[in-house]
Each structure stands twice: as C-alpha cells, then as structure tokens.
Design an enzyme around this catalytic site. Structure first.
Site, PDB file in Angstrom:
ATOM      1  N   LYS A 202      39.846 -10.593 124.562  1.00 30.64           N
ATOM      2  CA  LYS A 202      41.302 -10.641 124.827  1.00 30.64           C
ATOM      3  C   LYS A 202      41.738 -12.023 124.695  1.00 30.64           C
ATOM      4  O   LYS A 202      41.239 -12.959 125.180  1.00 30.64           O
ATOM      5  CB  LYS A 202      41.219 -10.322 126.414  1.00 30.64           C
ATOM      6  CG  LYS A 202      42.773 -10.335 127.090  1.00 30.64           C
ATOM      7  CD  LYS A 202      42.618  -9.813 128.505  1.00 30.64           C
ATOM      8  CE  LYS A 202      43.916 -10.313 129.391  1.00 30.64           C
ATOM      9  NZ  LYS A 202      43.748  -9.809 130.868  1.00 30.64           N
TER      10      LYS A 202
HETATM   11  C1  R5P Z   1      43.911 -13.369 134.422  1.00 29.96           C
HETATM   12  O1  R5P Z   1      43.371 -14.251 134.285  1.00 29.96           O
HETATM   13  C2  R5P Z   1      43.760 -12.039 134.349  1.00 29.96           C
HETATM   14  O2  R5P Z   1      42.535 -11.974 133.581  1.00 29.96           O
HETATM   15  C3  R5P Z   1      44.704 -10.941 134.055  1.00 29.96           C
HETATM   16  O3  R5P Z   1      44.136  -9.942 133.861  1.00 29.96           O
HETATM   17  C4  R5P Z   1      45.462 -11.346 132.735  1.00 29.96           C
HETATM   18  O4  R5P Z   1      45.987 -12.679 132.799  1.00 29.96           O
HETATM   19  C5  R5P Z   1      46.611 -10.379 132.046  1.00 29.96           C
HETATM   20  O5  R5P Z   1      47.386 -10.294 132.762  1.00 29.96           O
HETATM   21  P1  R5P Z   1      48.768 -10.646 132.530  1.00 29.96           P
HETATM   22  O6  R5P Z   1      49.475  -9.833 131.342  1.00 29.96           O
HETATM   23  O7  R5P Z   1      49.732 -10.800 133.750  1.00 29.96           O
HETATM   24  O8  R5P Z   1      48.640 -12.336 131.944  1.00 29.96           O
END
Ligand code: R5P
Length: 299
Positions: A202
């Site tokens: 990711k």
């Molecule tokens: C943050 O570290 C988490 O893994 C979140 O799941 C990630 O940042 C994704 O969330 P967002 O789309 O709000 O950035």
C-alpha cells in the site's frame, strides 16, 4: 456396502488437456492455494481490483474524526467494500461476524501521534489473525525514518509467520511527518516491501511517476487515500492511480470523512471496478448524495 462403480461410464476425456489454473493478480500465481484464496477475497476476481475501506487509524491517533462510533458510521458501509482494514480490537467489539468483506488486520503498532511514529513493533500474533479469519495482515514500514530497520523486520517476521498459515502481508509504506512522497521515495519503499516478501503493498499516490512506482513493484499495489480532499479531487486521484497500474485503493478519510460516505464509496467503486471517468464518478456522487436520506452526522 460400497457402491459398485466399475460399470459406470467414465469422463476422463484424455483428449482434453488440463489447463493450468490462471490467477488474477500480478506476481501472485506461485503462492500456495490458501494464500491465493485469501488474496482473492480481497481483490474482486472479476476485476482483480479492490476497494478496501481503512478504519484502523485509531491504533495510533485515537478516535479519529468520522470513526468516533464505528458501529454507527462504518458498519452501514461494510457491504459496499471488498475489504475492511481494521484493528483486532474494533473487529471484535463492533464489527458483525456475518461480514461479507475480507478482513485485513492491523498487525503493527506502539507509538501514538504524541511520539515517534516509526517506533512500531509487531502488535499481534499471527495465530490471532487465523482465529479471526483474516484474509491478510497489515504492517507499517517506515523507510528512511528513525526506526526504519525495525519496521522492515516487523514486516519480514510477519511474512514468515504468514507463510506458515497462508496469510498474506500488506506492507504499508508510511511516510512519517517529514518525508517527501515523490516517485523516487515511493519506488524505493514499495520495491523494498515487495522484495522482502510483502504480497501486497500500500502506498500513496504521486502525480509524477506513479506508473513507474507501480511498474517497479512486482506485486499488487493499492493506493492509500491520505488526508481528506474534496470528493472530485479524491476521485481524480483514485482514477489516476488505477490508470497508472494500481490494483485498487485502500481509502479511509476520503470516504468516512465525506459528508456522504455511502455515496462516496459507491463512486470510488465505480472508478476502481468500472473504470468510470472521475468527472462522471463525481456526478454519480452528487446524484447519490441528493437521494441519500442522511448525511454523515456530526456531534
Ligand atoms: C494509517 O496509517 C492507516 O494505515 C490508514 O489505514 C491509512 O492511512 C489509510 O487511510 P487514509 O486513506 O485515511 O490515509
């Protein structure tokens, strides 16, 4: 008495070759069956892509705006996501166990927003991921940060444990507070995660060179949403990431902090799985917003 079978006609069809079983995901065809099965819970087999809803933010920043009451704000969205990225605490306390979406469990943690974010450890045993029926576990990797090496080791430990039970690992390229999210950095971090064993990576989107980031990563990449944008801009970002080779999105704030989260996740789904143009997806969001009974509540 056993059934006598010898007289029945047989259907061996020796003239028809058995074809190799195809697999939907980049770089993933060589895994054992259980791991491929779990990945195909996350990535929709008809498109090879995923809309993952990230609601794990509380593991380091507490009751994030939009996640104060996950039972009220997020549970209604669950049927609209392919996968839910969540902590085991929230999963056990508020997520219904008849969930149809795949579960991606947050497996690293330690520091809060008050401390050094890269100071993470493995925060969950793989046996609990098995117990909870997880389709993957997620671990933050802070390339270039103070505890870079430990967070890489957190990931490799989970990869080893995951191979014991057929559970894939989602390596999350965390950028910390000061690192630049350019293609050079993201290419380094994503490639490191994949080379060291993450089955999915990711990462954030960058305007210049994201297609090189995706091409240079030998396993599927999903795009993190990041801070809240306007809905039109968030849909443009998702569309560009998919167009540049991402295998889906893992979005949190841009969905659950939207005024109309259900409309937003449906519009994101149309971009990811239907290749809908982002301007058309925004029109879809607006139409759905108008017909939506309730905006997300405040207070
Ligand atoms: C943050 O570290 C988490 O893994 C979140 O799941 C990630 O940042 C994704 O969330 P967002 O789309 O709000 O950035």
């Amino acid at each position: 008495m056993p059934e006598v079978d010898s007289m029945a006609p047989k259907a061996f069809q020796p003239d028809v070759l058995q074809e190799p079983v195809p697999y939907l995901l980049k770089g993933s065809g060589g895994y054992d069956w259980g791991m491929r099965y779990r990945l195909s819970r996350i990535f929709r087999p008809t498109t090879g892509r995923t809309v993952m809803l990230a609601v794990d933010h509380g593991y380091f920043q507490g009751p994030t705006t939009g996640l104060e009451r996950i039972d009220l704000s997020i549970v209604p969205l669950l049927p609209l996501s392919d996968a839910l990225m969540v902590t085991r605490g929230v999963l056990r306390s508020v997520i219904p166990s008849d969930l149809a979406s795949a579960v991606v469990l947050r497996a690293s943690g330690g520091p809060s927003v008050l401390g050094e974010l890269s100071d993470e450890h493995v925060a969950m045993d793989m046996s609990d991921a098995v117990r909870l029926g997880a389709s993957a576990v997620a671990v933050q990797v802070f390339v270039g940060s103070e505890h870079e090496s430990r967070t890489v080791t957190n990931m490799t430990r989970l990869v080893d444990a995951g191979y014991q039970v057929g559970i894939p690992v989602l390596g999350v390229t965390a950028v910390g507070r000061d690192l630049t999210r350019d293609a050079r950095y993201l290419g380094l971090a994503t490639r490191m995660c994949a080379e060291l064993g993450a089955q999915v990576v990711k990462t954030y989107y960058c305007d210049d060179g994201f297609e090189q980031v995706a091409a240079g990563c030998p396993v599927p990449i999903v795009m993190a949403g990041g801070k809240k944008l306007g809905e039109a801009d968030a849909l443009i970002m998702a569309s560009r990431a998919i167009g540049a080779g991402a295998s889906g999105v893992d979005m949190g704030r841009n969905i659950f902090q939207s005024r109309f989260p259900e409309a937003m996740i449906k519009a994101v789904d149309a971009v990811v799985h239907g290749d809908l143009r982002p301007d058309h997806a925004f029109e879809m969001y607006q139409d759905l917003s108008q017909s939506s009974a309730q905006p997300a509540s405040a207070g």
